[in-house]
Write an enzyme that holds these catalytic residues in place. Structure first.
Site, PDB file in Angstrom:
ATOM      1  N   ASP A  35      37.083  44.476  35.388  1.00  0.00           N
ATOM      2  CA  ASP A  35      37.451  44.662  36.790  1.00  0.00           C
ATOM      3  C   ASP A  35      37.888  46.114  36.849  1.00  0.00           C
ATOM      4  OD1 ASP A  35      39.054  45.061  39.110  1.00  0.00           O
ATOM      5  OD2 ASP A  35      39.119  42.893  39.356  1.00  0.00           O
ATOM      6  N   HIS A  36      37.066  46.979  37.423  1.00  0.00           N
ATOM      7  CA  HIS A  36      37.332  48.408  37.224  1.00  0.00           C
ATOM      8  C   HIS A  36      38.643  48.856  37.890  1.00  0.00           C
ATOM      9  CE1 HIS A  36      35.415  49.096  41.166  1.00  0.00           C
ATOM     10  NE2 HIS A  36      36.005  50.271  41.176  1.00  0.00           N
ATOM     11  N   HIS A  74      39.314  42.560  42.698  1.00  0.00           N
ATOM     12  CA  HIS A  74      40.242  43.698  42.778  1.00  0.00           C
ATOM     13  C   HIS A  74      41.519  43.386  43.562  1.00  0.00           C
ATOM     14  CE1 HIS A  74      36.631  45.428  41.333  1.00  0.00           C
ATOM     15  NE2 HIS A  74      36.077  45.699  42.496  1.00  0.00           N
TER      16      HIS A  74
HETATM   17  O1  LIG Z   1      33.505  46.592  42.893  1.00  0.00           O
HETATM   18  C1  LIG Z   1      33.301  47.228  43.917  1.00  0.00           C
HETATM   19  O2  LIG Z   1      34.118  48.255  44.211  1.00  0.00           O
HETATM   20  C2  LIG Z   1      33.683  49.273  45.085  1.00  0.00           C
HETATM   21  C3  LIG Z   1      34.935  50.040  45.476  1.00  0.00           C
HETATM   22  O3  LIG Z   1      35.471  50.616  44.327  1.00  0.00           O
HETATM   23  P1  LIG Z   1      36.360  51.940  44.424  1.00  0.00           P
HETATM   24  O4  LIG Z   1      36.778  52.196  43.024  1.00  0.00           O
HETATM   25  O5  LIG Z   1      35.470  53.004  44.992  1.00  0.00           O
HETATM   26  O6  LIG Z   1      37.479  51.618  45.347  1.00  0.00           O
HETATM   27  C4  LIG Z   1      32.971  48.725  46.291  1.00  0.00           C
HETATM   28  O7  LIG Z   1      32.390  49.792  47.016  1.00  0.00           O
HETATM   29  C5  LIG Z   1      31.871  47.814  45.851  1.00  0.00           C
HETATM   30  O8  LIG Z   1      31.268  47.216  46.997  1.00  0.00           O
HETATM   31  C6  LIG Z   1      32.378  46.735  44.935  1.00  0.00           C
HETATM   32  O9  LIG Z   1      31.276  46.049  44.358  1.00  0.00           O
END
Ligand SMILES: O=C1O[C@H](COP(=O)(O)O)[C@@H](O)[C@H](O)[C@H]1O
Ligand code: NDP
Length: 499
Positions: free
Chosen positions: A181-182, A244
């Protein structure tokens, strides 16, 4: 050599894809520059296209240059010389023999100790297939550690996630499965526990006696871009909330862990999910808002509505925005609403957690009809990384009024401070065997159970279209009403750089 230097082979499934180019190659280069990857590592890029090793090395160096600030050509050349390419179709078990031969050769050439990390930067339909073949073809039977990193989405609901998990666990132990989960790799998301447990002043007031409400907002300016094929089946609930948003909620709400180790932290996070209040269908309707962006204007340019985006079905009811009021039914949080919202094509790109404190017992200043803003602790996750605390003070020379003041700390406002990218930290952790900032199966299962309750209710009311909001706004009016009926309003994303 530094104390974190790792000897290993990394197999990157999906090496010609978008994620590998934009995030993974630059992250690996950073680890090389910092010495975590040095002489004893090799990367095998896998996909179906045809490349010679040298061609692939050039592609890797170019991707790092394009998607990061790297411009040290010598370093890029020596870094990319560790990359090898294997043309293989991951659904064909015979092709795994070529992979095994190449890995055995690289183990010898690079003295990797047989350590292997398999990174699945592939479409989710391959998440079960690859671990199965890695095991059945004997690739995981060699000495050394074997870890698998799985990208999102991990399933589409509890049932599919369980099936996938069972499949992966036939080949890898839970301890060797790193579900990404980045957001958990973001600097300030990792800082939440330090802010809470490293500061007695916060921890002692971190409960329903002193906190009025919590808001978690993750807004994006981007639309669906070229991902409609995926997004149409997912929507914001599955794309952002299941993972997230719930992860940030868990970190804000969890009890202090007995120890700062992987197991204790994950155990406490899971308890939050167990205490999350499940709503019946009517309550879902009242407490969860879904929206979809209409045409509008962003940064002075007009942008199309979701329904006019490429590959979006006519009349699609996919939500691009979710806002919800959640409750955690435990001793600490009884009665405190947690408001979350996330959406695409909103006014700003920002992720922020706002802790709103209760007013003091005797409102001396309000008695004079003077506006008395609440104290807020804002945790700025992105783009600014830092903290700010809103207090009230007396304006100079004025005894009756209050002046809101901000005390703030910004981690990345000076150009010279460059926080590591989330992917760099997560790859580093997985190489070091630290799974704290990856999701454990019970967390994933519980989050799906909760999300399924909402998507099931929504699928029953599939005649109801999501509320429309103009692109460039902060979401539909229904999201504002959700808070207004409780006497709250959303706090606008703020900016640490202005101060
Ligand atoms: O996992 C995802 O995250 C992005 C948003 O990530 P961020 O680090 O730029 O806040 C989102 O645009 C994408 O739809 C989703 O799959
Ligand atoms: N891109 C992003 O920003 C993010 C992506 N993710 C996740 O990461 C994963 C990868 O995403 P992304 O990089 O965008 O996907 P892409 O579609 O860009 O890349 C997919 C990769 O898989 C390879 N591939 C497809 N089929 C096969 C096959 N049968 N055998 C071998 N290789 C195959 C493709 O190469 P070829 O066609 O040459 O075989 C390509 O290298 C997904 O799970 C996604 O959800 C998560 C967060 C963000």
């Amino acid at each position: 050599m530094n104390e974190n230097t790792i000897n290993a082979s990394i197999v990157l499934f999906g090496a010609t894809g978008d994620l590998a180019h934009r995030k993974l190659f630059p992250a690996l280069f950073q680890l090389y520059q910092k010495g975590q990857l040095q002489e004893n590592f090799a990367v095998v890029g896998v996909s179906r296209k045809d490349f010679a090793h040298e061609e692939f090395q050039k592609i890797v160096a170019e991707a790092v240059e394009t998607h990061s600030e790297a411009d040290d050509h010598d370093a890029l050349k020596s870094f990319s010389s560790h990359f090898y390419y294997l043309k293989m179709d991951v659904t064909d078990f015979k092709s795994y023999h070529d992979l095994e031969n190449l890995l055995n050769q690289l183990d010898r050439d690079y003295h990797t100790g047989g350590n292997r990390m398999y990174y699945l930067a592939m479409a989710p339909q391959f998440f079960g297939t690859i671990p199965g073949f890695l095991k059945s073809e004997g690739i995981t039977d060699t000495p050394g550690w074997h870890r698998i990193v799985i990208e999102k989405p991990f399933g589409r609901n509890l049932e599919t996630a369980t099936e996938l998990n069972e499949k992966i666990q036939e080949s890898f132990d839970e301890d060797d499965i790193y579900r990404i989960d980045h957001y958990l790799g973001k600097e300030m998301v990792q800082n939440i526990q330090v802010i809470r447990f490293g500061n007695a002043i916060f921890e002692s007031i971190w409960n329903n006696k002193y906190i009025d409400s919590v808001q978690i907002t993750s807004s994006e300016t981007l639309g669906v871009e070229d991902r409609a094929a995926y997004y149409e089946k997912s929507g914001a609930l599955l794309d952002m909330v299941q993972n997230h948003m719930l992860q940030m909620l868990m970190l804000v709400a969890m009890e202090p862990p007995g120890k700062l180790d992987t197991k204790h932290i994950r155990d406490e996070k899971v308890k939050v999910l167990r205490s999350l209040r499940f709503y019946n269908e009517e309550e879902i309707h009242e407490n969860v808002v879904r929206g979809q962006y209409a045409e509008g204007s962003l940064n002075g340019s007009s942008v199309p509505g979701y329904l006019d985006e490429e590959n979006v079905a006519a009349g699609s009811k996919t939500e691009t925005f979710v806002a919800a009021k959640l409750f955690i039914d435990n001793f600490r949080w009884d009665g405190v609403p947690f408001y979350i919202r996330t959406g695409k094509r909103m006014k700003t790109k920002s992720t922020e957690i706002v802790i709103q404190f209760k007013q003091g017992p005797m409102a001396l200043y309000r008695a004079n009809n003077v506006k008395h803003p609440p104290n807020l602790l804002r945790i700025h996750i992105q783009p600014d990384e830092g903290l700010s605390l809103s207090l009230n003070a007396k304006p100079h020379g004025d005894n009756m009024n209050l002046l809101p003041i901000d005390m703030s700390f910004c981690n990345n406002c000076q150009n010279e401070v460059n926080s590591p990218e989330a992917y760099e930290k997560l790859i580093s952790d997985s190489l070091l065997g630290n799974a704290t900032y990856f999701t454990r199966w019970d967390e994933v299962a519980l989050s799906w159970e909760f999300i399924d309750s909402i998507s099931n209710a929504w699928s029953k009311e599939n005649q109801v279209s999501p509320a429309r909001y103009p692109s460039g706004s902060m979401g539909p009016k229904e999201a504002d009403e959700l808070l207004e009926k409780d006497g709250f309003t959303w706090w606008d994303p703020s900016n640490l750089r202005r101060s």
